[in-house]
Scaffold this motif. Structure first.
Motif, PDB file in Angstrom:
ATOM      1  N   VAL A  98      -5.967  -3.833  -3.073  1.00  0.00           N
ATOM      2  CA  VAL A  98      -5.506  -4.726  -4.124  1.00  0.00           C
ATOM      3  C   VAL A  98      -5.395  -6.114  -3.526  1.00  0.00           C
ATOM      4  O   VAL A  98      -4.766  -6.292  -2.477  1.00  0.00           O
ATOM      5  N   ALA A  99      -6.014  -7.080  -4.154  1.00  0.00           N
ATOM      6  CA  ALA A  99      -5.996  -8.448  -3.654  1.00  0.00           C
ATOM      7  C   ALA A  99      -5.574  -9.387  -4.775  1.00  0.00           C
ATOM      8  O   ALA A  99      -5.858  -9.154  -5.953  1.00  0.00           O
ATOM      9  N   LYS A 100      -4.913 -10.427  -4.393  1.00  0.00           N
ATOM     10  CA  LYS A 100      -4.592 -11.486  -5.349  1.00  0.00           C
ATOM     11  C   LYS A 100      -5.801 -12.404  -5.455  1.00  0.00           C
ATOM     12  O   LYS A 100      -6.525 -12.627  -4.468  1.00  0.00           O
ATOM     13  N   ARG A 101      -6.027 -12.925  -6.623  1.00  0.00           N
ATOM     14  CA  ARG A 101      -7.149 -13.829  -6.828  1.00  0.00           C
ATOM     15  C   ARG A 101      -7.108 -14.968  -5.800  1.00  0.00           C
ATOM     16  O   ARG A 101      -6.067 -15.572  -5.574  1.00  0.00           O
ATOM     17  N   GLY A 102      -8.244 -15.185  -5.181  1.00  0.00           N
ATOM     18  CA  GLY A 102      -8.332 -16.231  -4.175  1.00  0.00           C
ATOM     19  C   GLY A 102      -8.250 -15.729  -2.737  1.00  0.00           C
ATOM     20  O   GLY A 102      -8.596 -16.461  -1.806  1.00  0.00           O
ATOM     21  N   GLN A 146     -15.122 -13.531  -0.165  1.00  0.00           N
ATOM     22  CA  GLN A 146     -14.215 -14.674  -0.017  1.00  0.00           C
ATOM     23  C   GLN A 146     -13.721 -15.126  -1.385  1.00  0.00           C
ATOM     24  O   GLN A 146     -14.433 -15.022  -2.390  1.00  0.00           O
ATOM     25  N   ARG A 147     -12.500 -15.611  -1.390  1.00  0.00           N
ATOM     26  CA  ARG A 147     -11.918 -16.198  -2.621  1.00  0.00           C
ATOM     27  C   ARG A 147     -12.155 -15.266  -3.813  1.00  0.00           C
ATOM     28  O   ARG A 147     -12.789 -15.628  -4.803  1.00  0.00           O
ATOM     29  N   THR A 148     -11.618 -14.064  -3.710  1.00  0.00           N
ATOM     30  CA  THR A 148     -11.885 -13.040  -4.721  1.00  0.00           C
ATOM     31  C   THR A 148     -11.528 -13.500  -6.126  1.00  0.00           C
ATOM     32  O   THR A 148     -10.555 -14.249  -6.338  1.00  0.00           O
ATOM     33  N   GLN A 149     -12.317 -13.038  -7.079  1.00  0.00           N
ATOM     34  CA  GLN A 149     -12.117 -13.306  -8.498  1.00  0.00           C
ATOM     35  C   GLN A 149     -11.916 -11.973  -9.222  1.00  0.00           C
ATOM     36  O   GLN A 149     -12.304 -10.911  -8.718  1.00  0.00           O
ATOM     37  N   GLN A 150     -11.367 -12.038 -10.411  1.00  0.00           N
ATOM     38  CA  GLN A 150     -11.108 -10.809 -11.158  1.00  0.00           C
ATOM     39  C   GLN A 150     -12.392 -10.033 -11.433  1.00  0.00           C
ATOM     40  O   GLN A 150     -12.381  -8.797 -11.443  1.00  0.00           O
TER      41      GLN A 150
END
Lengths: 113, 116
Positions: B12-16, B80-84
Motif C-alpha cells: 500500500v502506497a500513498k500517492r506520490g 516512481q511518484r505512484t498514482q492511483q
C-alpha cells in the motif's frame, strides 16, 4: 495489432458435464497459443499450448484445446467438469520477437456440484 | 523454492511515493517478463529481459516505471511518484527458452499494489 478475445465473462456447468471455454485470436503469422488458469491469490498456472502439429492439444488436469485455423479459435475443453476446476481461465497468444504474451480478458468457470 | 517468487505480496502506497517490487525467477531461466493486471482484466505486458539485457520495454506506461535485472537473475520493477491508476497486480514470469522458442512462462503469485 495482435489480440485475443474471450467472448464469455462466465461459464456455468454442472459437475460431470463437458465444458468449453471459448477463445478466438487475431495474430500475424503463425499463431502460438496458450491457456492459463488462475486460482484466487495465486499466480497463473500453465495448462497447455499450441505451437504446431496436431490440432487437438492435451494438457494438465484433463484439459484439452482444439486449434481451428479457419475459425481462428482455440477453445478449451474438458469431457467431465469437476468442482475444483472452478477458476479464472485465460487464453493468450505469443507475439513479437520477445515471445510476450497477449492475454484475453479471462473467463470465470463455475462448476456446480 | 522451485517456482517464481515475488515480494512483497501486498503493498500500500500513498500517492506520490516510490515503490520497488522484487521478482526471483526460477533458477537458470534466461527470460523474465513483467505484466500488469488491472482488476477484472487480463495481464498486460510491461517489459522483457533476456539475462541482464532489457530487450523490450514497450509496455511500460510512463517514464515513472523502471525495471532492472543487473545480474541476470533477480529483477526489480520500480514505480516512481505512484498514482492511483498504478493500482494493480504486478506479475513476474520466467521462461527457460532452452528447448524451444515458445516455451511456456512460469508466473509468480504477483504483488498487489494499492495506491491511496
Amino acid at each position: 495489432a495482435q489480440s485475443v478475445a474471450q467472448p464469455e465473462d462466465q461459464v456455468n456447468v454442472a459437475e460431470g458435464n463437458p465444458l468449453t471455454v471459448k477463445c478466438t485470436y487475431s495474430v500475424s503469422g503463425n499463431p502460438y497459443l496458450f491457456w492459463y488458469v488462475q486460482y484466487p491469490n495465486r499466480g497463473l498456472q500453465f495448462l497447455l499450448k499450441y505451437i504446431t502439429g496436431d490440432n487437438l492439444v492435451k494438457g494438465s488436469y484433463g484439459f484439452e484445446a482444439e486449434f481451428n485455423k479457419s475459425q481462428t479459435s482455440f477453445h478449451l475443453k474438458k469431457p467431465s467438469a469437476l468442482v475444483s476446476d472452478s477458476a479464472l481461465y485465460f487464453c493468450a497468444a505469443a507475439g513479437g520477437a520477445t515471445n510476450k504474451l497477449i492475454f484475453g480478458t479471462g473467463t470465470l468457470l463455475a462448476v456446480q456440484p | 523454492g522451485a517456482g517464481v517468487s515475488q515480494s512483497p505480496r501486498y503493498k500500500v502506497a500513498k500517492r506520490g511515493q516510490d515503490v520497488a517490487l522484487r521478482c526471483d525467477p526460477i533458477s537458470g531461466h534466461v527470460s523474465l517478463f513483467w505484466y500488469q493486471q488491472a482488476l477484472g482484466q487480463g495481464p498486460e505486458f510491461l517489459t522483457y529481459f533476456q539475462n541482464e539485457a532489457q530487450l523490450d520495454k514497450s509496455g511500460l506506461p510512463s517514464d515513472r516505471f523502471f525495471a532492472e535485472r543487473p545480474e541476470g537473475s533477480v529483477s526489480t520493477l520500480k514505480i516512481q511518484r505512484t498514482q492511483q491508476e498504478d493500482s494493480a497486480v504486478y506479475l513476474c514470469a520466467s521462461s527457460s527458452r532452452t528447448s524451444g522458442f515458445y516455451n511456456e512462462q512460469f508466473f509468480g503469485p504477483g504483488t498487489r499494489l494499492t495506491v491511496l
